[in-house]
Design an enzyme around this catalytic site. Structure first.
Site, PDB file in Angstrom:
ATOM      1  N   ASP A 167      39.733  36.440  38.451  1.00 46.54           N
ATOM      2  CA  ASP A 167      41.128  36.750  38.775  1.00 46.54           C
ATOM      3  C   ASP A 167      41.390  36.795  40.283  1.00 46.54           C
ATOM      4  O   ASP A 167      40.479  36.924  41.090  1.00 46.54           O
ATOM      5  CB  ASP A 167      41.571  38.067  38.119  1.00 46.54           C
ATOM      6  CG  ASP A 167      40.672  39.241  38.477  1.00 46.54           C
ATOM      7  OD1 ASP A 167      39.486  39.015  38.813  1.00 46.54           O
ATOM      8  OD2 ASP A 167      41.138  40.394  38.426  1.00 46.54           O
ATOM      9  N   GLU A 208      39.308  41.638  36.761  1.00 42.37           N
ATOM     10  CA  GLU A 208      38.384  42.559  37.446  1.00 42.37           C
ATOM     11  C   GLU A 208      39.129  43.493  38.375  1.00 42.37           C
ATOM     12  O   GLU A 208      38.719  44.625  38.583  1.00 42.37           O
ATOM     13  CB  GLU A 208      37.326  41.769  38.237  1.00 42.37           C
ATOM     14  CG  GLU A 208      36.151  42.616  38.724  1.00 42.37           C
ATOM     15  CD  GLU A 208      36.452  43.479  39.947  1.00 42.37           C
ATOM     16  OE1 GLU A 208      35.930  44.607  40.032  1.00 42.37           O
ATOM     17  OE2 GLU A 208      37.230  43.059  40.807  1.00 42.37           O
ATOM     18  N   GLU A 209      40.228  43.002  38.958  1.00 40.11           N
ATOM     19  CA  GLU A 209      40.924  43.764  40.011  1.00 40.11           C
ATOM     20  C   GLU A 209      41.741  44.924  39.427  1.00 40.11           C
ATOM     21  O   GLU A 209      42.968  44.925  39.431  1.00 40.11           O
ATOM     22  CB  GLU A 209      41.830  42.833  40.826  1.00 40.11           C
ATOM     23  CG  GLU A 209      41.088  41.733  41.586  1.00 40.11           C
ATOM     24  CD  GLU A 209      40.302  42.255  42.800  1.00 40.11           C
ATOM     25  OE1 GLU A 209      40.326  43.474  43.061  1.00 40.11           O
ATOM     26  OE2 GLU A 209      39.676  41.427  43.475  1.00 40.11           O
ATOM     27  N   HIS A 238      40.380  40.879  50.486  1.00 40.88           N
ATOM     28  CA  HIS A 238      41.771  41.241  50.139  1.00 40.88           C
ATOM     29  C   HIS A 238      42.746  40.972  51.292  1.00 40.88           C
ATOM     30  O   HIS A 238      43.926  41.270  51.182  1.00 40.88           O
ATOM     31  CB  HIS A 238      41.908  42.696  49.649  1.00 40.88           C
ATOM     32  CG  HIS A 238      41.161  42.974  48.381  1.00 40.88           C
ATOM     33  ND1 HIS A 238      41.432  44.048  47.553  1.00 40.88           N
ATOM     34  CD2 HIS A 238      40.142  42.306  47.768  1.00 40.88           C
ATOM     35  CE1 HIS A 238      40.606  44.031  46.513  1.00 40.88           C
ATOM     36  NE2 HIS A 238      39.803  42.987  46.635  1.00 40.88           N
TER      37      HIS A 238
HETATM   38 NI    NI Z   1      35.970  41.192  44.117  1.00 36.68          NI
END
Ligand code: NI
Length: 406
Positions: A87, A144-145, A370
């Site tokens: 993701d 996952e996030e 990020h």
């Molecule tokens: Ni990651």
């Protein structure tokens, strides 16, 4: 260093082709250009499914937008889970790369494009040359996030039929130079808990505070008091973070609002520390609020456990990593206070989560995970794939029988 392992001085990622599956760098760039948010990875899952089918595998969907496939070895044996997350994040990309995101406001800013491409490459290698014995279960994991994707995969039975006895995963790592593999003995990433505290006061006129209970002042005291959890309650030799990330209260300069809301996160490595903070948190917040005439409505959620590497698996991983990048390039990495839902798989079965160096010392790779300009040195792709493949093969060839491994 095995072929294709891009060490610090190594060459570009290998460009082998099998069937209709493109090379590793092309795979990564294709995925990078088409990022999708957590649990909405429809296009990514379709692409992965098509590529796995081209390799002669039989992929199936799991957790709606995840994909799993089994590579069977020549003989019966144990089964290892090889996992990549797929993701992306709600970040607007600013890298200016020719293969930058074509989905506005969505970006592969954590390198999950690299993980997915790497695992596809591992799938290609395993399909071309299956393990002597045992199986590799590939997992392209959605969400996952912070979206609970691994839990959905576990609920969907990813560790069953055949039963999985070990797991391996990697994360491209900006804190490590490309060509290096970082391993942590024990907890490599933190447990993630989060909280919301709604402070209920009594609203009124800003000029007559004595006729109100001001939740803004109470919130300020709560934020300050929470700092004592780490500084006064946790043993100084243990590690913890308490962060209040958001305060929400009020609508005007001359109004005392009726309530205030705090949100934040707690990160720990050791389970006793995690429990201690959760307990002290509630006592402290309700005590401070009551003392100031307000009331606290607290929600405290245990979200993810720490990601813990099994001791014997780290020994095995260390030796595999030395084969991939050479002795000098395998390093004892610093644990991260970030969270990772690979933790749930590693709580169920022993395994390892390795950090694959992705920084080449230039500005290009200087942005943190990020960040809108996050990028990796693509030589990390082959290192990650070599490590995953090597670890899976060694585990299947040598376990059980390795010291500490059933
Ligand atoms: Ni990651």
């Amino acid at each position: 260093m095995t072929s294709g392992a891009g060490g610090a001085a190594g060459g570009a990622a290998r460009a082998t082709c099998a069937g209709d599956v493109p090379d590793l760098v092309t795979l990564r760039r294709t995925l990078h250009a088409a990022p999708e948010l957590s649990l909405r990875e429809q296009g990514t899952a379709d692409r992965v499914t098509t590529l796995l089918r081209a390799l002669g595998l039989k992929p199936r969907r799991i957790a709606a937008t995840g994909v799993t496939a089994l590579v069977r070895g020549a003989r019966r044996g144990p089964t290892i889970l090889a996992r990549a997350d797929i993701d992306a994040l709600p970040v607007t990309e600013e890298t200016g790369l020719p293969f930058a995101s074509r989905n506005a406001g969505v970006m592969h800013a954590c390198g999950h494009d690299c993980h997915a491409a790497g695992l596809l490459d591992v799938a290609r290698r395993l399909a071309a040359q299956p393990p002597e014995r045992g199986n590799v279960k590939l997992l392209f994991q959605p969400g996952e996030e912070g979206a609970g994707g691994m839990q959905l995969c576990l609920d969907g039975g990813v560790l069953r039929r055949p039963d999985v006895t070990a797991a391996v995963g990697v994360h491209v790592w900006q804190n490590e130079r490309v060509g290096r593999i970082g391993l942590v003995r024990g907890a490599c990433m933190a447990a993630v808990d989060d909280f919301e505290v709604r402070i209920v006061g009594r609203g009124g006129h800003a000029a007559m505070p004595h006729r109100s209970v001001d939740p803004v002042v109470v919130a300020a005291h709560v934020v300050t008091a929470l700092q004592t959890l780490v500084s006064r309650s946790v043993n100084p030799l243990d590690t913890a973070v308490v962060t209040v990330g958001s305060i929400d209260a009020g609508t005007a300069f001359n109004v005392i609002p009726p309530h205030a809301t705090l949100r934040g996160t707690v990160r720990t490595f050791a389970e006793p520390v995690r429990k201690l903070i959760a307990r002290r948190f509630k006592t402290l917040v309700s005590g401070v609020c009551r003392g100031l005439g307000a009331r606290a409505e607290t929600t405290y959620r245990h979200f993810l456990p720490a990601t813990v590497n099994d001791a014997a698996m780290v020994d095995l991983a260390w030796s595999v990593a030395e084969d991939v990048v050479g002795k000098r390039n395998v390093v004892a990495a610093e644990p991260s206070m970030g969270g990772e839902d690979m933790s749930l798989a590693l709580r169920a079965v022993p395994g390892v989560f390795a950090f694959i160096g992705a920084d080449n010392g230039t500005k290009q790779t200087s942005y943190p995970h990020h960040h809108p300009r996050f990028d990796v040195d693509e030589r990390c792709l082959a290192v990650g794939a070599d490590f995953m493949e090597g670890f899976a093969r060694r585990y299947l060839a040598e376990a059980p029988g390795l010291p500490g491994i059933r």
